[in-house]
Design a protein around this motif. Structure first.
Motif, PDB file in Angstrom:
ATOM      1  N   LEU A  30       0.836  -1.201   0.000  1.00  0.00           N
ATOM      2  CA  LEU A  30       0.000   0.000   0.000  1.00  0.00           C
ATOM      3  C   LEU A  30       0.871   1.252   0.000  1.00  0.00           C
ATOM      4  CD1 LEU A  30      -2.738   1.428   0.175  1.00  0.00           C
ATOM      5  CD2 LEU A  30      -2.607   1.195   2.669  1.00  0.00           C
ATOM      6  N   LEU A  31       1.902   1.251   0.815  1.00  0.00           N
ATOM      7  CA  LEU A  31       2.781   2.423   0.904  1.00  0.00           C
ATOM      8  C   LEU A  31       3.471   2.691  -0.432  1.00  0.00           C
ATOM      9  CD1 LEU A  31       3.650   4.487   3.051  1.00  0.00           C
ATOM     10  CD2 LEU A  31       5.638   3.049   3.496  1.00  0.00           C
ATOM     11  N   SER A  32       3.747   1.625  -1.181  1.00  0.00           N
ATOM     12  CA  SER A  32       4.410   1.802  -2.483  1.00  0.00           C
ATOM     13  C   SER A  32       3.473   2.347  -3.544  1.00  0.00           C
ATOM     14  CB  SER A  32       4.998   0.466  -2.953  1.00  0.00           C
ATOM     15  OG  SER A  32       3.968  -0.412  -3.389  1.00  0.00           O
ATOM     16  N   ARG A  33       2.156   2.342  -3.280  1.00  0.00           N
ATOM     17  CA  ARG A  33       1.169   2.720  -4.293  1.00  0.00           C
ATOM     18  C   ARG A  33       0.391   3.984  -3.942  1.00  0.00           C
ATOM     19  NH1 ARG A  33       0.533   0.324  -9.398  1.00  0.00           N
ATOM     20  NH2 ARG A  33       1.870  -1.523  -9.401  1.00  0.00           N
ATOM     21  N   VAL A  34       0.851   4.751  -2.977  1.00  0.00           N
ATOM     22  CA  VAL A  34       0.213   6.038  -2.690  1.00  0.00           C
ATOM     23  C   VAL A  34       1.243   7.148  -2.879  1.00  0.00           C
ATOM     24  CG1 VAL A  34      -1.485   5.089  -1.081  1.00  0.00           C
ATOM     25  CG2 VAL A  34       0.719   5.875  -0.208  1.00  0.00           C
ATOM     26  N   TYR A  35       0.758   8.324  -3.245  1.00  0.00           N
ATOM     27  CA  TYR A  35       1.651   9.455  -3.502  1.00  0.00           C
ATOM     28  C   TYR A  35       2.288   9.953  -2.201  1.00  0.00           C
ATOM     29  CZ  TYR A  35      -0.333   9.720  -8.206  1.00  0.00           C
ATOM     30  OH  TYR A  35      -0.712   9.435  -9.484  1.00  0.00           O
ATOM     31  N   PRO A  36       3.486  10.545  -2.288  1.00  0.00           N
ATOM     32  CA  PRO A  36       4.137  11.096  -1.091  1.00  0.00           C
ATOM     33  C   PRO A  36       3.264  12.102  -0.353  1.00  0.00           C
ATOM     34  CG  PRO A  36       5.689  11.003  -2.910  1.00  0.00           C
ATOM     35  CD  PRO A  36       4.344  10.651  -3.479  1.00  0.00           C
ATOM     36  N   SER A  37       2.391  12.788  -1.078  1.00  0.00           N
ATOM     37  CA  SER A  37       1.533  13.801  -0.464  1.00  0.00           C
ATOM     38  C   SER A  37       0.197  13.231   0.024  1.00  0.00           C
ATOM     39  CB  SER A  37       1.249  14.924  -1.466  1.00  0.00           C
ATOM     40  OG  SER A  37       0.616  14.394  -2.635  1.00  0.00           O
ATOM     41  N   PHE A  38       0.015  11.928  -0.081  1.00  0.00           N
ATOM     42  CA  PHE A  38      -1.267  11.324   0.314  1.00  0.00           C
ATOM     43  C   PHE A  38      -1.559  11.631   1.780  1.00  0.00           C
ATOM     44  CE2 PHE A  38      -3.700   7.560   1.834  1.00  0.00           C
ATOM     45  CZ  PHE A  38      -4.863   7.816   1.132  1.00  0.00           C
ATOM     46  N   ARG A  39      -2.800  12.003   2.066  1.00  0.00           N
ATOM     47  CA  ARG A  39      -3.168  12.526   3.382  1.00  0.00           C
ATOM     48  C   ARG A  39      -2.923  11.548   4.532  1.00  0.00           C
ATOM     49  NH1 ARG A  39      -7.386  10.459   0.786  1.00  0.00           N
ATOM     50  NH2 ARG A  39      -9.036   9.349   1.924  1.00  0.00           N
ATOM     51  N   PRO A  93      -7.275  -8.178   6.336  1.00  0.00           N
ATOM     52  CA  PRO A  93      -7.960  -6.876   6.398  1.00  0.00           C
ATOM     53  C   PRO A  93      -8.054  -6.208   5.038  1.00  0.00           C
ATOM     54  CG  PRO A  93      -5.694  -6.638   7.097  1.00  0.00           C
ATOM     55  CD  PRO A  93      -5.904  -8.108   6.856  1.00  0.00           C
ATOM     56  N   ASN A  94      -9.076  -5.409   4.860  1.00  0.00           N
ATOM     57  CA  ASN A  94      -9.212  -4.568   3.676  1.00  0.00           C
ATOM     58  C   ASN A  94      -8.661  -3.193   4.040  1.00  0.00           C
ATOM     59  OD1 ASN A  94     -10.221  -2.692   1.727  1.00  0.00           O
ATOM     60  ND2 ASN A  94     -11.810  -4.152   1.153  1.00  0.00           N
ATOM     61  N   LEU A  95      -7.442  -2.907   3.593  1.00  0.00           N
ATOM     62  CA  LEU A  95      -6.803  -1.657   4.004  1.00  0.00           C
ATOM     63  C   LEU A  95      -7.474  -0.431   3.402  1.00  0.00           C
ATOM     64  CD1 LEU A  95      -2.957  -2.325   4.212  1.00  0.00           C
ATOM     65  CD2 LEU A  95      -4.756  -2.667   5.905  1.00  0.00           C
ATOM     66  N   LEU A  96      -8.140  -0.603   2.274  1.00  0.00           N
ATOM     67  CA  LEU A  96      -8.861   0.543   1.725  1.00  0.00           C
ATOM     68  C   LEU A  96      -9.971   0.959   2.686  1.00  0.00           C
ATOM     69  CD1 LEU A  96      -9.160  -0.223  -2.095  1.00  0.00           C
ATOM     70  CD2 LEU A  96      -7.325   0.911  -0.839  1.00  0.00           C
ATOM     71  N   PHE A 142      -4.173  -7.868  -3.853  1.00  0.00           N
ATOM     72  CA  PHE A 142      -4.113  -7.759  -2.392  1.00  0.00           C
ATOM     73  C   PHE A 142      -4.693  -6.452  -1.872  1.00  0.00           C
ATOM     74  CE2 PHE A 142      -1.326 -11.341  -2.835  1.00  0.00           C
ATOM     75  CZ  PHE A 142      -1.497 -12.034  -1.647  1.00  0.00           C
ATOM     76  N   LEU A 143      -4.767  -5.440  -2.726  1.00  0.00           N
ATOM     77  CA  LEU A 143      -5.262  -4.147  -2.257  1.00  0.00           C
ATOM     78  C   LEU A 143      -6.670  -3.826  -2.738  1.00  0.00           C
ATOM     79  CD1 LEU A 143      -2.112  -1.863  -2.691  1.00  0.00           C
ATOM     80  CD2 LEU A 143      -3.010  -2.821  -0.559  1.00  0.00           C
ATOM     81  N   ILE A 144      -6.983  -4.173  -3.976  1.00  0.00           N
ATOM     82  CA  ILE A 144      -8.230  -3.711  -4.579  1.00  0.00           C
ATOM     83  C   ILE A 144      -9.305  -4.785  -4.618  1.00  0.00           C
ATOM     84  CG2 ILE A 144      -9.262  -2.795  -6.704  1.00  0.00           C
ATOM     85  CD1 ILE A 144      -6.623  -1.334  -7.209  1.00  0.00           C
ATOM     86  N   ASP A 145      -8.951  -5.978  -5.096  1.00  0.00           N
ATOM     87  CA  ASP A 145      -9.944  -7.045  -5.190  1.00  0.00           C
ATOM     88  C   ASP A 145      -9.223  -8.391  -5.146  1.00  0.00           C
ATOM     89  OD1 ASP A 145     -12.275  -8.457  -5.538  1.00  0.00           O
ATOM     90  OD2 ASP A 145     -12.917  -7.386  -7.339  1.00  0.00           O
ATOM     91  N   SER A 146      -9.931  -9.424  -4.750  1.00  0.00           N
ATOM     92  CA  SER A 146      -9.332 -10.759  -4.638  1.00  0.00           C
ATOM     93  C   SER A 146      -9.268 -11.468  -5.985  1.00  0.00           C
ATOM     94  CB  SER A 146     -10.117 -11.612  -3.641  1.00  0.00           C
ATOM     95  OG  SER A 146     -11.458 -11.776  -4.076  1.00  0.00           O
ATOM     96  N   THR A 147      -9.892 -10.894  -7.006  1.00  0.00           N
ATOM     97  CA  THR A 147      -9.849 -11.459  -8.355  1.00  0.00           C
ATOM     98  C   THR A 147      -9.559 -10.356  -9.359  1.00  0.00           C
ATOM     99  OG1 THR A 147     -12.226 -11.140  -8.753  1.00  0.00           O
ATOM    100  CG2 THR A 147     -11.550 -13.237  -7.743  1.00  0.00           C
ATOM    101  N   ILE A 148      -9.095 -10.786 -10.540  1.00  0.00           N
ATOM    102  CA  ILE A 148      -8.823  -9.812 -11.596  1.00  0.00           C
ATOM    103  C   ILE A 148      -9.123 -10.445 -12.954  1.00  0.00           C
ATOM    104  CG2 ILE A 148      -6.365 -10.444 -11.832  1.00  0.00           C
ATOM    105  CD1 ILE A 148      -5.797  -7.436 -12.273  1.00  0.00           C
ATOM    106  N   THR A 149      -9.714  -9.668 -13.841  1.00  0.00           N
ATOM    107  CA  THR A 149      -9.988 -10.113 -15.205  1.00  0.00           C
ATOM    108  C   THR A 149      -8.964  -9.500 -16.147  1.00  0.00           C
ATOM    109  OG1 THR A 149     -11.453  -8.250 -15.673  1.00  0.00           O
ATOM    110  CG2 THR A 149     -12.464 -10.218 -14.681  1.00  0.00           C
ATOM    111  N   ASN A 150      -8.989  -9.969 -17.370  1.00  0.00           N
ATOM    112  CA  ASN A 150      -8.079  -9.421 -18.368  1.00  0.00           C
ATOM    113  C   ASN A 150      -8.315  -7.919 -18.535  1.00  0.00           C
ATOM    114  OD1 ASN A 150      -7.189  -8.606 -21.197  1.00  0.00           O
ATOM    115  ND2 ASN A 150      -6.479 -10.724 -21.196  1.00  0.00           N
TER     116      ASN A 150
END
Length: 332
Positions: free
Chosen positions: A19-28, A218-221, A274-282
């Motif tokens: 999660l930390l790698s995917r948010v901007y440095p200025s993220f609240r 946990p769902n960190l979002l 791991f962050l958004i959904d447990s499955t992914i489509t093409n």
């Protein structure tokens, strides 16, 4: 010691790292995420320190379970380490807290002094007592018997100083430094010289514990009240950390620093799962990777050996376990 359930890499620690790698440095909420990541790293290092000392205790009458999460009538409780024998059960709660710790029984609080900062921390004795009570009820519910249950709060930080007022000194029977752990276990064994269960019952309990273990995911979002739009899309360059890598001639190329990486998409797909959904489509993968070609993305997803359901355009790729990632069974 008989390790019946090994310690696994903490899900929450892994989730906070990606999660930390995917948010901007200025993220609240970046600072809050960083703080929680730091605490989880310290906790895991502390648990590993406990494991190191336990590995030197050569007593195979003791059965050990790490990272347990059990349920009693819908109430979940977690135990860092549980040790079972035919004589007693022992709960170990690892704490890796630096500074000076003062236990104040009058106000029932734990005060930490670290540098110029003084703060009140949750009293670990309450947590361990709750675990003890719930475990006792769990045993009665599932096996219709009770057994002695002890607990220790194990401080794993070598620099920590523990202080207490005269009236609170009995806490030292429950709180100890990790260097004293094995001696404390041996003393506990000598106190309980009469077995309460048979070896067969011990085996049944061990099997049931592992079967009933329910990992926490946990769902960190939700935890940080974020939406998927707060997550940066794109394939991340491991060299300069930008999210602009492009798929060119079978590899990923970073337009910013020139780094090439054939498998840079792997972590990005895992980040999504791991962050958004447990499955992914093409289609979802194309959007997240910022790669328009369905054929290219299909090959990338298939190369990761992810669990799937459906076929053709209805194929859905599922989230693997962290252990599958760490052991290389999925991802590459």
């Amino acid at each position: 010691m008989n390790i019946y359930k090994k310690r696994e890499f903490p899900v929450e620690l892994y989730l906070h790292e990606i999660l930390l790698s995917r948010v901007y440095p200025s993220f609240r909420k970046r600072q809050e995420i960083e703080k929680n990541l730091m605490w989880r790293k310290a906790g895991y290092y502390g648990e590993q320190n406990v494991d190191y000392h336990l590995n030197h205790l050569k007593d195979y009458s003791l059965t050990v379970f790490h990272n347990l999460r059990l349920s009693l009538s819908g109430i979940y409780f977690q135990i860092d380490t549980l040790i079972l024998s035919a004589f007693f059960a022992l709960i170990l709660e690892a704490k890796n807290i630096a500074g000076i710790l003062r236990f104040d029984p009058h106000y029932d609080q734990l005060i930490r002094s670290y540098g110029q900062k003084i703060e009140r921390l949750p009293n670990p004795l309450h947590q361990a007592t709750r675990q003890k009570n719930l475990l006792s009820q769990w045993l009665r519910k599932n096996f219709n018997f009770s057994m002695p249950i002890e607990f220790f709060i194990v401080n794993t930080n070598q620099s920590t100083i523990i202080e207490a007022t005269p009236e609170s000194k009995p806490i030292f029977n429950k709180i100890l430094h990790v260097d004293s752990l094995n001696e404390a276990i041996s003393l506990t064994q000598r106190r309980y010289g009469r077995s309460t269960i048979t070896e067969k019952q011990l085996g049944s309990i061990s099997e049931r514990i592992v079967k009933e273990h329910s990992p926490y995911f946990p769902n960190l979002l939700n935890t940080y009240k974020m939406s998927s739009s707060d997550i940066i899309k794109g394939v991340r360059c491991i060299s300069c950390s930008c999210f602009a890598m492009e798929r060119i001639h079978g590899t990923w190329l970073c337009p910013k620093c020139g780094e090439k990486d054939k498998t840079a998409h792997v972590q990005s797909i895992l980040d999504y799962l791991f962050l958004i959904d447990s499955t992914i489509t093409n289609k979802e993968a194309r959007d997240f990777l910022k790669t328009p070609s369905p054929t290219v993305v299909k090959k990338l997803l298939q190369s990761m050996n992810l669990p799937t359901t459906g076929s053709g355009k209805y194929r859905v790729y599922q989230r693997p376990s962290i252990q599958e990632i760490l052991t290389g069974r999925v991802g590459f």
